[in-house]
Motif scaffolding. Structure first.
Motif, PDB file in Angstrom:
ATOM      1  N   UNK A 319     -43.631  20.971  10.077  1.00  0.00           N
ATOM      2  CA  UNK A 319     -43.282  21.826  11.213  1.00  0.00           C
ATOM      3  C   UNK A 319     -42.715  23.167  10.752  1.00  0.00           C
ATOM      4  N   UNK A 320     -42.048  23.176   9.589  1.00  0.00           N
ATOM      5  CA  UNK A 320     -41.490  24.414   9.048  1.00  0.00           C
ATOM      6  C   UNK A 320     -42.590  25.325   8.512  1.00  0.00           C
ATOM      7  N   UNK A 321     -43.490  24.753   7.720  1.00  0.00           N
ATOM      8  CA  UNK A 321     -44.528  25.551   7.057  1.00  0.00           C
ATOM      9  C   UNK A 321     -45.669  25.932   7.993  1.00  0.00           C
ATOM     10  N   UNK A 322     -45.894  25.121   9.016  1.00  0.00           N
ATOM     11  CA  UNK A 322     -47.036  25.341   9.903  1.00  0.00           C
ATOM     12  C   UNK A 322     -46.572  25.301  11.357  1.00  0.00           C
ATOM     13  N   UNK A 323     -45.934  26.372  11.796  1.00  0.00           N
ATOM     14  CA  UNK A 323     -45.387  26.385  13.158  1.00  0.00           C
ATOM     15  C   UNK A 323     -46.442  26.219  14.239  1.00  0.00           C
ATOM     16  N   UNK A 324     -47.716  26.416  13.871  1.00  0.00           N
ATOM     17  CA  UNK A 324     -48.771  26.221  14.874  1.00  0.00           C
ATOM     18  C   UNK A 324     -48.870  24.770  15.349  1.00  0.00           C
ATOM     19  N   UNK A 325     -48.257  23.843  14.592  1.00  0.00           N
ATOM     20  CA  UNK A 325     -48.287  22.436  14.996  1.00  0.00           C
ATOM     21  C   UNK A 325     -47.122  22.064  15.901  1.00  0.00           C
ATOM     22  N   UNK A 326     -46.186  22.967  16.057  1.00  0.00           N
ATOM     23  CA  UNK A 326     -45.069  22.666  16.955  1.00  0.00           C
ATOM     24  C   UNK A 326     -45.589  22.534  18.385  1.00  0.00           C
ATOM     25  N   UNK A 327     -45.204  21.467  19.037  1.00  0.00           N
ATOM     26  CA  UNK A 327     -45.662  21.205  20.388  1.00  0.00           C
ATOM     27  C   UNK A 327     -47.009  20.524  20.465  1.00  0.00           C
ATOM     28  N   UNK A 328     -47.696  20.404  19.327  1.00  0.00           N
ATOM     29  CA  UNK A 328     -49.050  19.814  19.315  1.00  0.00           C
ATOM     30  C   UNK A 328     -49.098  18.446  18.648  1.00  0.00           C
ATOM     31  N   UNK A 329     -48.003  18.015  18.033  1.00  0.00           N
ATOM     32  CA  UNK A 329     -47.991  16.749  17.314  1.00  0.00           C
ATOM     33  C   UNK A 329     -46.656  16.060  17.567  1.00  0.00           C
ATOM     34  N   UNK A 330     -46.695  14.735  17.572  1.00  0.00           N
ATOM     35  CA  UNK A 330     -45.486  13.916  17.711  1.00  0.00           C
ATOM     36  C   UNK A 330     -45.503  12.857  16.620  1.00  0.00           C
ATOM     37  N   UNK A 331     -44.363  12.694  15.978  1.00  0.00           N
ATOM     38  CA  UNK A 331     -44.206  11.621  14.989  1.00  0.00           C
ATOM     39  C   UNK A 331     -43.625  10.407  15.707  1.00  0.00           C
ATOM     40  N   UNK A 332     -44.430   9.379  15.879  1.00  0.00           N
ATOM     41  CA  UNK A 332     -44.001   8.134  16.502  1.00  0.00           C
ATOM     42  C   UNK A 332     -43.525   7.219  15.375  1.00  0.00           C
ATOM     43  N   UNK A 333     -42.222   7.039  15.281  1.00  0.00           N
ATOM     44  CA  UNK A 333     -41.620   6.319  14.156  1.00  0.00           C
ATOM     45  C   UNK A 333     -40.875   5.091  14.665  1.00  0.00           C
ATOM     46  N   UNK A 334     -41.364   3.930  14.292  1.00  0.00           N
ATOM     47  CA  UNK A 334     -40.689   2.684  14.621  1.00  0.00           C
ATOM     48  C   UNK A 334     -40.034   2.179  13.344  1.00  0.00           C
ATOM     49  N   UNK A 335     -38.710   2.146  13.353  1.00  0.00           N
ATOM     50  CA  UNK A 335     -37.933   1.752  12.181  1.00  0.00           C
ATOM     51  C   UNK A 335     -37.021   0.610  12.603  1.00  0.00           C
ATOM     52  N   UNK A 336     -37.508  -0.596  12.426  1.00  0.00           N
ATOM     53  CA  UNK A 336     -36.807  -1.766  12.930  1.00  0.00           C
ATOM     54  C   UNK A 336     -35.748  -2.220  11.926  1.00  0.00           C
ATOM     55  N   UNK A 337     -34.490  -2.330  12.344  1.00  0.00           N
ATOM     56  CA  UNK A 337     -33.404  -2.628  11.399  1.00  0.00           C
ATOM     57  C   UNK A 337     -33.651  -3.906  10.602  1.00  0.00           C
ATOM     58  N   UNK A 338     -33.311  -3.828   9.333  1.00  0.00           N
ATOM     59  CA  UNK A 338     -33.507  -4.945   8.407  1.00  0.00           C
ATOM     60  C   UNK A 338     -32.253  -5.132   7.573  1.00  0.00           C
ATOM     61  N   UNK A 339     -31.878  -6.384   7.348  1.00  0.00           N
ATOM     62  CA  UNK A 339     -30.780  -6.725   6.427  1.00  0.00           C
ATOM     63  C   UNK A 339     -29.505  -5.965   6.759  1.00  0.00           C
ATOM     64  N   UNK A 340     -29.166  -5.928   8.037  1.00  0.00           N
ATOM     65  CA  UNK A 340     -28.020  -5.143   8.461  1.00  0.00           C
ATOM     66  C   UNK A 340     -26.678  -5.769   8.071  1.00  0.00           C
ATOM     67  N   UNK A 341     -26.707  -6.959   7.485  1.00  0.00           N
ATOM     68  CA  UNK A 341     -25.476  -7.538   6.950  1.00  0.00           C
ATOM     69  C   UNK A 341     -25.105  -6.910   5.610  1.00  0.00           C
ATOM     70  N   UNK A 342     -25.978  -6.061   5.053  1.00  0.00           N
ATOM     71  CA  UNK A 342     -25.698  -5.348   3.813  1.00  0.00           C
ATOM     72  C   UNK A 342     -25.389  -3.888   4.136  1.00  0.00           C
ATOM     73  N   UNK A 343     -24.281  -3.380   3.616  1.00  0.00           N
ATOM     74  CA  UNK A 343     -23.813  -2.040   3.971  1.00  0.00           C
ATOM     75  C   UNK A 343     -24.834  -0.965   3.634  1.00  0.00           C
ATOM     76  N   UNK A 344     -25.521  -1.087   2.500  1.00  0.00           N
ATOM     77  CA  UNK A 344     -26.452  -0.048   2.085  1.00  0.00           C
ATOM     78  C   UNK A 344     -27.612   0.066   3.072  1.00  0.00           C
ATOM     79  N   UNK A 345     -27.996  -1.039   3.699  1.00  0.00           N
ATOM     80  CA  UNK A 345     -29.072  -1.005   4.683  1.00  0.00           C
ATOM     81  C   UNK A 345     -28.581  -0.413   6.000  1.00  0.00           C
TER      82      UNK A 345
END
Length: 490
Positions: A319-345
């Motif tokens: 998005x920084x290098x190619x402003x022509x993509x602003x408004x034309x693309x969406x990053x759909x990111x599913x990041x499901x929590x894992x091992x949340x009993x460990x602090x680093x995770x």
């Protein structure tokens, strides 16, 4: 990726199938079912999914098989107490399952501190070596728990196995089991399969020398050691050569687990997926031109090895290098929590959210949210994103295989371009038709994302077709049966 299965009440203890020697045995930390205790005190079973569940179902009713797994939580432990460890086939889809329970503190040491905080870190090259690891008395005490945990599995397998039975032991949680089981039951045919990468020699030798040798000897207790790719198999062989002088009589095999195309295609066209697609389309919206926005999709657990944060950095760079993509693309990111009993995770999951918020604040406009992040696990929504994907981003630091890379091309409605880390096991099979990246190189990843977004529709469709064919070459049922047949021929 694991499919959701309905919860159902467990049957009374007296209906559990009695013990009898099995001809085929599978051992894994996680089994095909988990339990909770309802408000009324009744056990409630929830079936799982994935490659092993599909694979074991392929054996057929004429083969006597049993699955040995661990009690993961208090509901499982209560099931072990009530059912004497032998689960009701009504809860397990008809499979015979033996669940074992070790003391919770032993399990926590073995699973969290050795398997997931030591072995996982070694094989995925995750240590910050100026500060870690440090192997002192506390590590040795936890290693003793790992030995105890593996010994419990070895004993359960020895108890359940018929004369000359075939035993398939799964993954880094149970690396010592083959050697321990060989000492108890030399008549058995034993296989071990590693679902992770295997560390190169220099990195593997971060482990204390005696522990490193014990791990290798544990796996070499098997007649056959299997890996997802030739690269990981060769790394294991190199470690054995360096530390032990060779692999002895153990045969080394490679079986690249593929996706289950029939299941994925059928499941992705159910009504709940259609509902999720409609909701996602509304979130994604349309560009100023009126055309639907392009989508870059990722679906991952928040494992440190999945490299989600650098993926977000690369999208920010795009998005920084190619402003022509602003408004034309969406990053759909599913990041499901894992091992949340460990602090680093927990800290890593928080960083994913922080970087997402930073991108949305910096670039977002009325009507356009650059990153749509979901952290609550929803299988139907993941499949909906698969179908909508124009680009799939799979950029792990290191991955044994990565089935997401194999699933999205199978499900995508109009074909997708795959941006793929060369450090994923899937690279060996999919690299020719993917846009391959160094997972540490944010600038190159941003360039690959732009190239993927600008591929002509016809080229994207053709690449996706070839990716799907390669991804489904060895589906879970065939993957499992191939291993079983190879073991029986040893």
């Amino acid at each position: 990726m694991v499919s959701e299965q309905p919860k159902q009440p467990a049957q009374p203890a007296q209906s559990a199938q009695p013990a009898q020697p099995a001809q085929v045995l599978v051992a894994s930390n996680r089994g095909p079912v988990s339990y909770t205790v309802g408000d009324d005190g009744a056990l409630v079973a929830k079936r799982g999914g994935g490659g092993l569940v599909s694979g074991l179902s392929a054996i057929g009713p004429d083969v006597d098989a049993v699955w040995v797994c661990a009690a993961l939580g208090e509901g499982d432990r209560e099931a072990v107490r009530r059912l004497d460890g032998r689960l009701d086939p009504a809860d397990t889809g008809g499979q015979r399952v033996r669940m074992i329970a070790v003391p919770p503190e032993v399990y926590a040491d073995a699973y969290n501190h050795i398997a997931n905080s030591t072995l996982w870190f070694v094989h995925h090259l995750l240590y910050q070596t100026p500060l870690e690891p440090s192997f002192g008395p506390e590590f040795r005490a936890r290693w003793a728990s790992y030995e105890t945990y593996n010994r419990a599995f070895a004993q359960a397998l020895a108890d359940e196995a018929a004369e000359g039975a075939a035993v398939l032991v799964q993954d880094y949680h149970l690396a010592l089991v083959p050697g321990m089981l060989r000492a108890l039951r030399p008549d058995l045919r034993i296989g071990h399969f590693s679902h992770t990468p295997w560390a190169p020699v220099d990195y593997f030798r971060l482990l204390p020398d005696d522990i490193a040798r014990q791990l290798l000897r544990g796996i070499l207790g098997a007649d056959r050691a299997g890996f997802l790719t030739r690269r990981w198999a060769d790394a294991f062989t190199a470690c054995c050569t360096e530390l032990l002088g060779g692999t002895g009589s153990t045969r080394i095999g490679v079986h690249g687990l593929g996706s289950d195309a029939d299941f994925l295609r059928e499941r992705s066209h159910r009504p709940d997926v259609a509902d999720r697609m409609a909701a996602l389309r509304a979130q994604i919206g349309s560009a100023d031109t009126g055309k639907p926005r392009k989508t870059i999709v990722r679906v991952d657990r928040t494992e440190l090895s999945k490299n989600i944060v650098r993926g977000l950095y690369a999208y920010r760079q795009l998005l920084t290098d190619h402003p022509e993509w602003r408004g034309r693309v969406v990053h759909v990111a599913f990041a499901y929590p894992s091992r949340q009993d460990l602090a680093v995770y927990r800290e890593y999951t928080a960083e994913v959210q922080r970087v997402t918020d930073e991108i949305n604040t910096r670039f977002g406009t009325y009507g356009w949210t650059p990153v749509i992040l979901h952290v609550d696990d929803d299988f139907a929504r993941s499949l909906a994103a698969y179908r909508l994907a124009d680009v799939a981003l799979v950029n792990p630091i290191r991955d044994g295989m990565n089935l997401v890379a194999k699933e999205i091309p199978v499900v995508s409605d109009h074909g997708c371009a795959l941006v793929l880390s060369r450090e994923a096991g899937a690279y060996e099979e999919l690299g020719d038709d993917a846009l391959v990246i160094n997972p540490y190189d944010i600038s190159a990843t941003a360039t690959a994302l732009r190239e993927a977004l600008t591929l002509p529709d016809s080229e994207r469709a053709e690449r996706s077709k070839r990716l799907a064919a390669a991804a489904t070459a060895l589906p879970p049922q065939r993957w499992f049966l191939d291993q079983l047949e190879a073991l029986r021929q040893v």
